[in-house]
Design an enzyme around this catalytic site. Structure first.
Site, short mmCIF file in Angstrom:
data_model
loop_
_atom_site.label_atom_id
_atom_site.label_comp_id
_atom_site.label_asym_id
_atom_site.label_seq_id
_atom_site.Cartn_x
_atom_site.Cartn_y
_atom_site.Cartn_z
N ASP A 1 -2.24 0.69 -1.74
CA ASP A 1 -2.53 1.95 -2.19
C ASP A 1 -2.50 3.12 -1.00
OD1 ASP A 1 -3.16 1.43 -4.99
OD2 ASP A 1 -4.56 0.03 -4.14
N HIS B 1 7.15 -0.27 5.58
CA HIS B 1 7.35 -1.16 4.56
C HIS B 1 8.38 -1.88 4.67
CE1 HIS B 1 9.43 2.81 3.66
NE2 HIS B 1 10.21 1.77 3.11
N CYS C 1 0.32 -7.25 -0.47
CA CYS C 1 -0.62 -6.02 -0.27
C CYS C 1 -0.64 -6.22 1.20
CB CYS C 1 -1.79 -6.07 -1.21
SG CYS C 1 -2.67 -7.41 -0.94
N GLN D 1 -4.44 -11.10 -0.08
CA GLN D 1 -5.50 -11.90 -0.59
C GLN D 1 -6.17 -11.63 -1.94
OE1 GLN D 1 -8.29 -11.57 2.68
NE2 GLN D 1 -7.45 -12.92 3.74
N ARG E 1 -5.12 -7.61 -4.00
CA ARG E 1 -4.40 -6.90 -4.98
C ARG E 1 -2.82 -7.60 -4.97
NH1 ARG E 1 -4.39 -1.61 -1.24
NH2 ARG E 1 -4.38 -3.27 0.08
#
Length: 169
Positions: free
Chosen positions: A36, A43, A76, A80, A82
């Site tokens: 989020d 990325h 994410c 662990q 999300r």
């Protein structure tokens, strides 16, 4: 009793090998980044950003868009909560929309107890879609935190990397 599939993980090194392979294309692999507000700092190249806060209403679209992919990797920050949660929700939605072998049916057919499944981590839903194409759904081990430790500075693999975001005080 309905049981959840045990998701297989892929290491950052294995994912980087896939990304750099001349046989891997955007037609065969999708990487879904469900971070989020913590998406800042870079990325994985070619990843699709689907914030976990938007996942519920974007799942049907995601399943249809990705139905032809051979591998779909979710992650994410740490993979662990999300990332694995998104992968499980994706699998359920894929089964609902496209059909395929139910996870529970696959476990029963293989004759494994739930405890064996958990211990051995051998079940993933490789359900067949409308065209019968199998799909492997994976979770990036260690999430983007581990990814950036190894590949953050590699522009072939990571986009918009900001090393200062990841420096420890």
């Amino acid at each position: 009793m309905q049981s959840l599939p045990v998701l297989h993980r892929i290491s950052p090194t294995s994912l980087s090998t896939l990304l750099l392979s001349p046989t891997t294309t955007s037609r065969t692999l999708a990487i879904i980044d469900v971070r989020d507000g913590d998406h800042a700092g870079g990325h994985i190249r070619s990843s699709i950003h689907v914030p976990s806060s938007t996942l519920d209403y974007r799942l049907p679209e995601l399943v249809r868009t990705l139905k032809e992919k051979e591998k779909v990797v979710f992650h994410c920050a740490l993979s662990q909560q999300r990332g694995p949660g998104a992968a499980l929700r994706y699998l359920k939605e894929r089964e609902r929309l496209l059909g395929g072998v139910k996870v529970e049916q696959k476990v029963a057919e293989e004759g494994m107890s739930e405890m064996q499944r958990v211990r051995e981590g051998v079940v993933e839903d490789e359900g067949r879609g409308e065209e019968g194409k199998e799909q492997e759904v994976l979770v990036l081990d260690g999430g983007f935190v581990k990814w950036q430790e190894r590949f953050g500075g590699d522009e072939r693999l990571t986009e918009d990397y900001a090393a200062d975001v990841w420096e420890e005080d």
